[in-house]
Design a protein around this motif. Structure first.
Motif, PDB file in Angstrom:
ATOM      1  N   ARG A 153       7.778   3.692  -9.506  1.00  0.00           N
ATOM      2  CA  ARG A 153       7.105   2.623  -8.782  1.00  0.00           C
ATOM      3  C   ARG A 153       7.761   2.218  -7.465  1.00  0.00           C
ATOM      4  N   ARG A 154       9.094   2.261  -7.397  1.00  0.00           N
ATOM      5  CA  ARG A 154       9.759   1.796  -6.175  1.00  0.00           C
ATOM      6  C   ARG A 154       9.278   2.589  -4.955  1.00  0.00           C
ATOM      7  N   ALA A 155       9.222   3.909  -5.098  1.00  0.00           N
ATOM      8  CA  ALA A 155       8.809   4.753  -3.973  1.00  0.00           C
ATOM      9  C   ALA A 155       7.361   4.477  -3.585  1.00  0.00           C
ATOM     10  N   ALA A 156       6.499   4.300  -4.585  1.00  0.00           N
ATOM     11  CA  ALA A 156       5.082   4.059  -4.299  1.00  0.00           C
ATOM     12  C   ALA A 156       4.898   2.721  -3.575  1.00  0.00           C
ATOM     13  N   PHE A 157       5.602   1.686  -4.049  1.00  0.00           N
ATOM     14  CA  PHE A 157       5.529   0.373  -3.390  1.00  0.00           C
ATOM     15  C   PHE A 157       6.076   0.441  -1.960  1.00  0.00           C
ATOM     16  N   ASP A 158       7.268   1.007  -1.829  1.00  0.00           N
ATOM     17  CA  ASP A 158       7.906   1.024  -0.512  1.00  0.00           C
ATOM     18  C   ASP A 158       7.093   1.828   0.492  1.00  0.00           C
ATOM     19  N   ALA A 159       6.520   2.931   0.040  1.00  0.00           N
ATOM     20  CA  ALA A 159       5.750   3.773   0.958  1.00  0.00           C
ATOM     21  C   ALA A 159       4.494   3.048   1.442  1.00  0.00           C
ATOM     22  N   GLU A 203     -15.684  -7.658   4.343  1.00  0.00           N
ATOM     23  CA  GLU A 203     -15.640  -6.208   4.083  1.00  0.00           C
ATOM     24  C   GLU A 203     -14.224  -5.657   4.204  1.00  0.00           C
ATOM     25  N   PRO A 204     -13.941  -4.597   3.438  1.00  0.00           N
ATOM     26  CA  PRO A 204     -12.668  -3.898   3.618  1.00  0.00           C
ATOM     27  C   PRO A 204     -12.617  -3.228   4.980  1.00  0.00           C
ATOM     28  N   ILE A 205     -11.473  -3.343   5.614  1.00  0.00           N
ATOM     29  CA  ILE A 205     -11.282  -2.735   6.932  1.00  0.00           C
ATOM     30  C   ILE A 205     -10.442  -1.474   6.814  1.00  0.00           C
ATOM     31  N   MET A 206      -9.554  -1.423   5.832  1.00  0.00           N
ATOM     32  CA  MET A 206      -8.705  -0.238   5.676  1.00  0.00           C
ATOM     33  C   MET A 206      -8.095  -0.225   4.289  1.00  0.00           C
ATOM     34  N   MET A 207      -7.557   0.914   3.942  1.00  0.00           N
ATOM     35  CA  MET A 207      -6.881   1.066   2.644  1.00  0.00           C
ATOM     36  C   MET A 207      -5.804   2.130   2.781  1.00  0.00           C
ATOM     37  N   VAL A 208      -4.680   1.895   2.149  1.00  0.00           N
ATOM     38  CA  VAL A 208      -3.711   2.977   1.973  1.00  0.00           C
ATOM     39  C   VAL A 208      -3.466   3.115   0.473  1.00  0.00           C
ATOM     40  N   ALA A 209      -3.171   4.325   0.046  1.00  0.00           N
ATOM     41  CA  ALA A 209      -2.793   4.553  -1.347  1.00  0.00           C
ATOM     42  C   ALA A 209      -1.631   5.529  -1.355  1.00  0.00           C
ATOM     43  N   THR A 210      -0.696   5.294  -2.246  1.00  0.00           N
ATOM     44  CA  THR A 210       0.491   6.142  -2.348  1.00  0.00           C
ATOM     45  C   THR A 210       0.718   6.487  -3.807  1.00  0.00           C
ATOM     46  N   ALA A 211       1.152   7.705  -4.062  1.00  0.00           N
ATOM     47  CA  ALA A 211       1.447   8.135  -5.431  1.00  0.00           C
ATOM     48  C   ALA A 211       2.844   8.737  -5.466  1.00  0.00           C
ATOM     49  N   ALA A 212       3.602   8.385  -6.489  1.00  0.00           N
ATOM     50  CA  ALA A 212       4.986   8.864  -6.621  1.00  0.00           C
ATOM     51  C   ALA A 212       5.344   8.901  -8.096  1.00  0.00           C
ATOM     52  N   PRO A 213       6.428   9.579  -8.440  1.00  0.00           N
ATOM     53  CA  PRO A 213       6.845   9.579  -9.845  1.00  0.00           C
ATOM     54  C   PRO A 213       7.176   8.157 -10.336  1.00  0.00           C
ATOM     55  N   ALA A 259       3.137   6.516 -10.706  1.00  0.00           N
ATOM     56  CA  ALA A 259       2.889   5.232 -10.059  1.00  0.00           C
ATOM     57  C   ALA A 259       1.953   5.399  -8.880  1.00  0.00           C
ATOM     58  N   VAL A 260       0.924   4.585  -8.832  1.00  0.00           N
ATOM     59  CA  VAL A 260       0.000   4.571  -7.695  1.00  0.00           C
ATOM     60  C   VAL A 260      -0.105   3.141  -7.175  1.00  0.00           C
ATOM     61  N   VAL A 261       0.123   2.978  -5.885  1.00  0.00           N
ATOM     62  CA  VAL A 261      -0.040   1.667  -5.247  1.00  0.00           C
ATOM     63  C   VAL A 261      -1.145   1.777  -4.211  1.00  0.00           C
ATOM     64  N   THR A 262      -2.021   0.785  -4.190  1.00  0.00           N
ATOM     65  CA  THR A 262      -3.032   0.736  -3.134  1.00  0.00           C
ATOM     66  C   THR A 262      -2.922  -0.586  -2.402  1.00  0.00           C
ATOM     67  N   PHE A 263      -3.199  -0.546  -1.124  1.00  0.00           N
ATOM     68  CA  PHE A 263      -3.341  -1.765  -0.344  1.00  0.00           C
ATOM     69  C   PHE A 263      -4.694  -1.720   0.337  1.00  0.00           C
ATOM     70  N   THR A 264      -5.455  -2.784   0.212  1.00  0.00           N
ATOM     71  CA  THR A 264      -6.738  -2.891   0.891  1.00  0.00           C
ATOM     72  C   THR A 264      -6.718  -4.123   1.789  1.00  0.00           C
ATOM     73  N   GLY A 265      -7.043  -3.923   3.043  1.00  0.00           N
ATOM     74  CA  GLY A 265      -7.142  -5.040   3.976  1.00  0.00           C
ATOM     75  C   GLY A 265      -8.596  -5.417   4.151  1.00  0.00           C
ATOM     76  N   ASP A 267       4.804  -6.509  -6.872  1.00  0.00           N
ATOM     77  CA  ASP A 267       6.165  -6.032  -7.115  1.00  0.00           C
ATOM     78  C   ASP A 267       6.861  -6.911  -8.173  1.00  0.00           C
ATOM     79  N   PHE A 268       6.737  -8.202  -7.994  1.00  0.00           N
ATOM     80  CA  PHE A 268       7.297  -9.197  -8.932  1.00  0.00           C
ATOM     81  C   PHE A 268       6.704  -9.014 -10.331  1.00  0.00           C
ATOM     82  N   LEU A 269       5.394  -8.888 -10.406  1.00  0.00           N
ATOM     83  CA  LEU A 269       4.752  -8.719 -11.720  1.00  0.00           C
ATOM     84  C   LEU A 269       5.229  -7.436 -12.397  1.00  0.00           C
TER      85      LEU A 269
END
Lengths: 83, 143, 143, 83
Positions: B96-102, B84-94, B25-31, C104-106
């Motif tokens: 999805r819950r951990a990747a989302f929460d992190a 424009e994007p100001i920042m990004m975080v990405a998390t990887a975990a086995p 699972a990989v989650v990214t957030f871009t602001g 998360d919902f999706l």
């Protein structure tokens, strides 16, 4: 002791300098604030409401009671607004 | 784990190439900078040295707390144009819950504890400094 | 809003190019095939017609419920080798909470309500069908 | 009426066909299951534990009491495991 004092964001603008070197015997951040406030009206005004000010001692967040002996750098800034 | 603090735009695709290899699972957030109220740009001030150290420390905290297999934090400073994007975080975990929460945890922390200060720039020039939001502060209490 | 159901690998960078323009927050989730227990590949069966319709309906539900400015769902079927991305969702919103919650919902919905069935392929050939997890079912109760 | 019945995943494998066309007068999915179960031992075994089986009528999730008149396609499959 000699400490570098840094200001960020509106504190930097209001005080008028990004950093200054001060010679101080302050035991805590609170003592340092009192000394700095005596430097100019701008200092006094910027540091008057400490609820709107955060402090870092040697780049670690601290509070007014943080001890200063041994510290090299103290920074004052508003609450952070990253992201 | 990788932490970048830079004025330049970042290439999200390049940074994410190979990120999370072996994870489930990989989650990214871009602001991104919103053009609210005619905003032209944001100007971000940071605390050189402390900012990098604080971001690294919290990325490591997220790695440990959520047992991540990888984490990435990129945050720009200086002038950033609307859109424009100001920042990004990405998390990887086995899983999805951990990747989302992190990712969520890192964002809550970045919003209220990372040494950045934003100022709005309108077509008329600099506006005021963005005030910290009570909701951003409250969000940290979840963790 | 865009929904893709396809056997081919997808180009995340290309799909996300321009995604979330004008938004303040973009969250992506990518699910990858983990090589657990010597897994070589997953084989995904879907319900042609129903799968696309169900994904479209739920992407729209997420758009409405979280006031998203955009949403993307890509899901592969057929044989997918270990290490490869199997699916991705992306959500765009003015603020981060909505973008996070919508992704998360999706995902909770996709895991237990999207018409896909997974079978594990080991070096020795096909293993059994993956059983639905009680935790995936329970996760839906949050919404 | 004539209805297309579809099977997925292990139901498809155990019953041995992905789809079959049936002529039925079943009023509900439950009635249809009873008719299908009479077709072969494989059907009967695959449809014996309905707690492990989900059903869609015309591509919409339904339950055993879903009415069939007017329906064109009924699908049986295990709980979904997407993502």
């Amino acid at each position: 002791m000699t400490i570098d004092v840094l200001y960020f964001a509106w504190l930097r603008e209001r005080i008028g300098v990004p950093r200054e070197r001060v010679d101080t015997a302050a035991a805590t951040v609170r003592d340092l604030v009192a000394e700095l406030s005596a430097r100019s009206d701008w200092h006094a005004a910027a540091l008057s409401d400490l609820s709107a000010v955060r402090v870092a001692v040697d780049q670690r967040l601290g509070d007014l009671d943080a001890p200063l002996p041994g510290a090299r750098e103290v920074a004052f800034f508003p609450p952070m607004t990253g992201g | 784990m990788r932490v970048l603090v830079q004025p330049e735009p970042f290439d999200a695709a390049a940074l994410l190439d190979g990120f999370g290899a072996g994870a489930g699972a990989v989650v990214t957030f871009t602001g991104l900078v919103r053009a609210d109220d005619g905003l032209v740009a944001l100007e971000l001030e940071h605390y050189p040295g402390m900012t990098e150290a604080a971001l690294t420390q919290h990325a490591q905290a997220a790695m440990d707390r959520f047992a991540l297999t990888d984490a990435l934090v990129v945050h720009r400073h200086g002038r950033i144009a609307a859109g424009e994007p100001i920042m990004m975080v990405a998390t990887a975990a086995p899983h999805r819950r951990a990747a989302f929460d992190a990712a969520d945890f890192l964002m809550d922390w970045l919003k209220s504890r990372a040494p950045f200060w934003k100022r709005e720039i309108g077509p008329e020039g600099p506006r005021g400094w963005v005030a910290a939001k009570a909701e951003d502060e409250a969000a940290l209490d979840r963790w």
